[in-house]
Design an enzyme around this catalytic site. Structure first.
Site, PDB file in Angstrom:
ATOM      1  N   TYR A 180       0.803  -1.222   0.000  1.00 20.25           N
ATOM      2  CA  TYR A 180       0.000   0.000   0.000  1.00 20.25           C
ATOM      3  C   TYR A 180       0.837   1.274   0.000  1.00 20.25           C
ATOM      4  O   TYR A 180       0.290   2.363   0.099  1.00 20.25           O
ATOM      5  CB  TYR A 180      -0.930   0.002   1.212  1.00 20.25           C
ATOM      6  CG  TYR A 180      -1.958  -1.089   1.175  1.00 20.25           C
ATOM      7  CD1 TYR A 180      -2.993  -1.054   0.237  1.00 20.25           C
ATOM      8  CD2 TYR A 180      -1.905  -2.166   2.051  1.00 20.25           C
ATOM      9  CE1 TYR A 180      -3.938  -2.046   0.183  1.00 20.25           C
ATOM     10  CE2 TYR A 180      -2.853  -3.161   2.007  1.00 20.25           C
ATOM     11  CZ  TYR A 180      -3.878  -3.097   1.078  1.00 20.25           C
ATOM     12  OH  TYR A 180      -4.816  -4.091   1.027  1.00 20.25           O
ATOM     13  N   HIS A 183      -9.753   3.588  -5.410  1.00 22.36           N
ATOM     14  CA  HIS A 183      -9.156   2.464  -4.681  1.00 22.36           C
ATOM     15  C   HIS A 183      -7.645   2.497  -4.878  1.00 22.36           C
ATOM     16  O   HIS A 183      -7.164   2.812  -5.969  1.00 22.36           O
ATOM     17  CB  HIS A 183      -9.707   1.129  -5.193  1.00 22.36           C
ATOM     18  CG  HIS A 183     -11.174   0.976  -4.983  1.00 22.36           C
ATOM     19  ND1 HIS A 183     -11.721   0.588  -3.789  1.00 22.36           N
ATOM     20  CD2 HIS A 183     -12.222   1.188  -5.813  1.00 22.36           C
ATOM     21  CE1 HIS A 183     -13.039   0.556  -3.891  1.00 22.36           C
ATOM     22  NE2 HIS A 183     -13.372   0.922  -5.103  1.00 22.36           N
ATOM     23  N   SER A 243      -5.609  -0.194  -4.723  1.00 24.62           N
ATOM     24  CA  SER A 243      -5.202  -1.341  -5.548  1.00 24.62           C
ATOM     25  C   SER A 243      -6.196  -1.556  -6.680  1.00 24.62           C
ATOM     26  O   SER A 243      -7.306  -1.019  -6.664  1.00 24.62           O
ATOM     27  CB  SER A 243      -5.125  -2.588  -4.677  1.00 24.62           C
ATOM     28  OG  SER A 243      -6.408  -2.909  -4.179  1.00 24.62           O
ATOM     29  N   ARG A 269     -14.054  -9.140  -4.415  1.00 25.85           N
ATOM     30  CA  ARG A 269     -13.760  -7.709  -4.535  1.00 25.85           C
ATOM     31  C   ARG A 269     -14.178  -7.161  -5.908  1.00 25.85           C
ATOM     32  O   ARG A 269     -13.959  -5.986  -6.196  1.00 25.85           O
ATOM     33  CB  ARG A 269     -12.259  -7.449  -4.332  1.00 25.85           C
ATOM     34  CG  ARG A 269     -11.812  -7.673  -2.897  1.00 25.85           C
ATOM     35  CD  ARG A 269     -10.438  -7.091  -2.623  1.00 25.85           C
ATOM     36  NE  ARG A 269      -9.773  -7.801  -1.561  1.00 25.85           N
ATOM     37  CZ  ARG A 269      -9.850  -7.477  -0.265  1.00 25.85           C
ATOM     38  NH1 ARG A 269     -10.539  -6.441   0.106  1.00 25.85           N
ATOM     39  NH2 ARG A 269      -9.235  -8.197   0.646  1.00 25.85           N
TER      40      ARG A 269
END
Lengths: 150, 150, 150, 150, 150, 150, 150, 150, 150, 150, 150, 150
Positions: free
Chosen positions: C23, C100, C102, C111
């Site tokens: 991240y 988002h 990712s 997801r």
């Protein structure tokens, strides 16, 4: 001591020999010895059996009706495919604790369906050989409750 | 003693008061007292927390990063619906043991999907309040392995 | 300057502290500072808010009706499970850009379902903290169009 | 300046001519001119190509390996059906940003499956011709990171 | 010698250049040369063709009706999406052997559906460039049977 | 006479040569001649085109915008897989009648999904070469209605 | 008078302010006043509560065990996603009537799954604010039956 | 010569006796003799075993670890239902080539799911008894590569 | 003239009276008169019948065996739900052409499954009352073929 | 008084005679009498009809167009299987309230799909014979709104 | 007398001993004696065999080819999971009647899929031990037809 | 003699006249005569009824409550689509045996779902007209058990 069966399903005879990084370095014999020892602390007389044959596992469950007070059962690969083992567990009327070495709910999707779960008391999964020890402890607790409530 | 968190999800505050035939007659306070006592035998300092709020459970997991060595977590109804709790468990990097009072794999189909399982060490389900005790024992075993392998 | 809300969903308060390889190494505070600075270049007055609670995020969206011209929203784990957040976005009538960190369409199948997408203007995903910057740029473009077409 | 490919999939040659209410009133040529101009600000030398043929798009991706630093790709209708384009994107090893004019996650269900997403860096969707501009900005950011980390 | 077509689908022109760890270090030309040589041992005159275009592959199959005794076909990414190629294989009435470099049944789920399999003689998958050699051997066997049974 | 396009998809160039028991003994040329003749009775100037390439079919639809009043389209194998052709039909704004030689709703399940149907006027399937004639008649009726309502 | 809880789920605090064409022009306060008045005619003492937080709604249900004779509950967006609310309704043992402003079975498919329905007495949906009034009438009828059968 | 196991699953003992039109007129003994002969040409010492019992097949795979260099395996009906055989193949660590007499991807849908494929090197299907010969050739190629790369 | 049945399913008796924008302004009687007239041009003696009852439609099909040469059938809402009508069509052995006023493949998903299609000659859908005319033309063509091939 | 139809679907003629524990001890006649009485309080002239035949129910809905102001409809078992009834409700253009004795969303999964819901005003389910009374009240409210807004 | 095999699958050896309320109080031996007696009335020489092993059941079916005229088979739990048993039934070419003690279509969903049904003559389920008697009667009828038609 | 109803569903009135190869050459009348005769041997007074109408079949089941001891029911095509018939069987409280001429579990997938099975005693399928005879024998056995256990 209360006699109980620890029943090992297919491929578990290879434990310790292959993929120790995944399944641990203990052989099935070594695990069985530990289970016998742990059983004594829990007032359980542990008998063990392993087979790669679905039919032989059903036979072992049937026979346990005659002598055992409960079963700790790792159905391994048959967990996900065997209605016959499910029917066997349901038929024998003994308390059965389902155990798995790995956390099967975290693996392939086809390992997340269990035909056996619905007829067992509960499931313990993901703690390697300790799953069996926890299974014996769970079974001992259940058997104590039976006595105290009778 | 190693500090650990026992985290209770939604509706578990009602334990013992309602449906004792299903969930047992012990209140959450009584269970927590037993867990603290069992923890001492396992060299674990048990802290407990319950919330009905998904966000508060996420907060509790985040904070546990600062003081706890591991978590025994019963996500209850959020097990099957919360991606956010899954991400929280994955993010904190602590060993987490998933426990359930009932054998959820033997209940409604929607209870057989767990978003949380894939990021936990393992699952123990179906043994009532003893599921928590078995969860502490499993966590103690894992923490021992960490020490012996370091 | 036009006031806008940058709304961060669950677990994003941990940014920078954990899994920096995934991240990024920037904390949420550092990202927020960059967004305020970028906003000034785009004539946007950026206000930021983070919560792990679904209800608090709904509240924040409701309140934004009173002061904000638009929202850049990262619903994180709630993206895939929250009909209530979808209804909140639909109800407030502000332009909302979904972002988002990712590329969620390239991750687990669960997801890839978004309850929120259908009521947002568009989605930007996969570019780390830059996804927010791109989101502000997209929002600025939309607000310009509103003016020029009025 | 770093050379990059902006690749347009099927039916995009009709832009501006039809359904301007949905897709905007700019023709593909006008959009391409804007992208070239925006590219210069970002130090990107933008080359554009459009084809209605899946095979020609695969060929264009293959050739880009020889000269381009990255790709901004709108696969349009092939997004949802082409495993071959997915394999092409995976094979060329360049950073590829997926863009869409409309917010495809908010449209028909069959538009919510993307074979291409899993091998792209990220996706930008829903902002009309600005989606391409945001795609160039995203690509520029990624290329900067490559340089700074090398 | 009996003339046969070895038909290569999309992206196979990149063989040997990229991801040699996965697909081997031989280029498509080198593989084709080996196939011509192996063909001679099997009394087969091997002709090869590659295209990234679905339509061109259909055309090649149609033309093969005029000169070839059989086809070894790697449909690559089109395996899983092309009803039109299936119809082409069915229409030409030649024996067609489906080959794949990788073991596609062991990859992503969407690669496990084949529109082409139902109209081919059989499938060989997972042995890299040797899959083609095995395909020629299989085709040679089938052609011998045709002769001996006529 | 009103000019119209009769567009033939993949593998239809083989008509009459193979499987005459299934698809009839008329070649595509013979069918086209009949369609031109029938068209004259309906005041339609029939132009025909066939391609095995999805891209070429899209191009032909795009070009028809410049000269044709409507289209009779047999997408054949692309019916079930092509979002790009759907988008092309939607984009050109001409009335399009979908025709099929066989009764595709009575064949394999994968032939019962049509991406194209939702953007066509209607579908005629199951009457061999006569499906095209019925398609021209349907198109003629629709064009008459346009005139009478204008 | 018998005390009852009318519980409003997420986003219902916006009633009357936004989308009056869909949800009516009455504010939540005005609806609550009408419900109190209708309750008096039915010998019901109506208490109302609204929250956007799943946890707060669970808390409210738990507390209602101490004082209320029944609940009229509009779970709004949580209807379709909350196992925890289902468990709360099941746990409190009060009669609960599920109400919805709109006819949710006629809306998006994801609104047609209710986790809550299976543990409620019944459902009333589609009549705007009158759904609540009908819910109170239904609850009054159920409470009368309890008395007459005791 | 390198020793290898050719393992035949359930019902294959009936080969040649029944349905010769489908499975050929050779008995299992005759096929085994041909495989031994072909093996000698490939420097492979072929041992064969057949059983109708899932457990006996698992046992045979386990034992092969002690003496064989690889396995050519036709799991027949167990292909589609046995997780236990999959686990056995994965556990023994030998190269295993999956073979089938018929082209199973062209048969009933339930024959298109293979639990075994994911842990085998590759699959050869559809060429009758020649599938085994091709399997030995594939295995010989793999074993050569092992030597040349060591 | 050859006698044929035009069979109308449920709700078609309301044609022309309601939703003329969707289904046209012609009443069922007016349509039937046009069909009789068109039938004469095609040498068909058209008899019509309508019922809202599944059983009565089955009866009508059974009786048609005694006098009709073929059927043009609009099963309307029963198309998607009636196995019994499918069995009736299959049992009577007459050529049956399925027609629909609207393009049902372009409507709700449940209208895209037809139990009847698999036993009909073909389907014509989407051209309003002209669908029936096209159906008579298709039937006339089929009956001519029967004569010429006998 | 405004005339309205209360329409009872299949098997409801048995009410009161069988399974009174489930469906209550009132016969259909007794319920109808209560509905007539309740109707008078609501200024509704209640007419009732019951049939086990799908076609007769469709006929009744069609005829209601001529005299009724609205319908309270319990489609019973046809709720889940009848597209024809859905089309009838949509065609007649009257306000229709769907009612059910039991809470069908809490029963078997196949009872959770309603073809009828999407074309009704709303649904009331789970309150036994009171569901009909609530349905009349809902209908009365709707009819009042029509008047006040005209 | 014609020799026939009555074949009992897994867990049926426990009949009469456990769950007599569900499966009846007769032991398997007692049932077998009744079947031998009933067989004599039908001119059938009944031989019985039971095994818990899938492989042993396959072996028994194979051997029956040598001596039996038909089989009455209760595959029990293997009904739903065994492709190998299906293949065995298909391979032996004898008439096989599938019987079950309970009405399996009325039980869990996984018991409603039968791999065996498609290759049996018919199925009799739900009549306890009488299902076997009915199975013998059905088999006797089929064998008579064979004689009378030869 | 005990009166029983043999109830025939849709299309069975055509038995013997069409497709004798599939359904046998006996007409429904001839079968009914045989059933009456067989019934006398079993002390059953057999009454028969056939209808193509779902509603008429429901009516017949309702009426049987007044005079019959049990029902042998072939719901034919309604087996797979009628919830209303299921509810009727459940409501009348008589023992009902489901019979089918063909082995429906071996036919199309949509014939493998039965709404009726769950409320019947058992099912007999696949033995042509003998299925009815076996059904009477099963019913006779059940009625005997009722007597002996009373």
């Amino acid at each position: 001591m209360k006699p109980v069966l620890v029943l090992h399903g297919p491929n578990l005879n290879l434990l310790g020999e292959r993929e120790p990084g995944v399944y641990g370095s203990l052989s099935l014999d070594e695990i069985n010895q530990r289970l016998v020892a742990h059983g004594q602390q829990l007032d359980l007389e542990v008998h063990t059996f392993q087979s790669n044959s679905e039919g032989a596992l059903i036979d072992a469950l049937h026979e346990a009706r005659g002598w055992a007070r409960g079963v700790v059962f790792n159905p391994a690969g048959y967990t996900h495919t065997s209605v016959a083992l499910r029917d066997a567990v349901a038929a024998i009327g003994l308390p059965v604790v389902e155990v798995h070495l790995s956390n099967i709910d975290a693996r392939e999707e086809f390992r997340q369906r269990s035909f056996v779960a619905a007829v067992c008391l509960g499931r313990i999964a993901g703690f390697g050989w300790r799953s069996y020890v926890l299974g014996l402890q769970a079974l001992a607790g259940v058997l104590e409750d039976q006595i105290s409530s009778s």
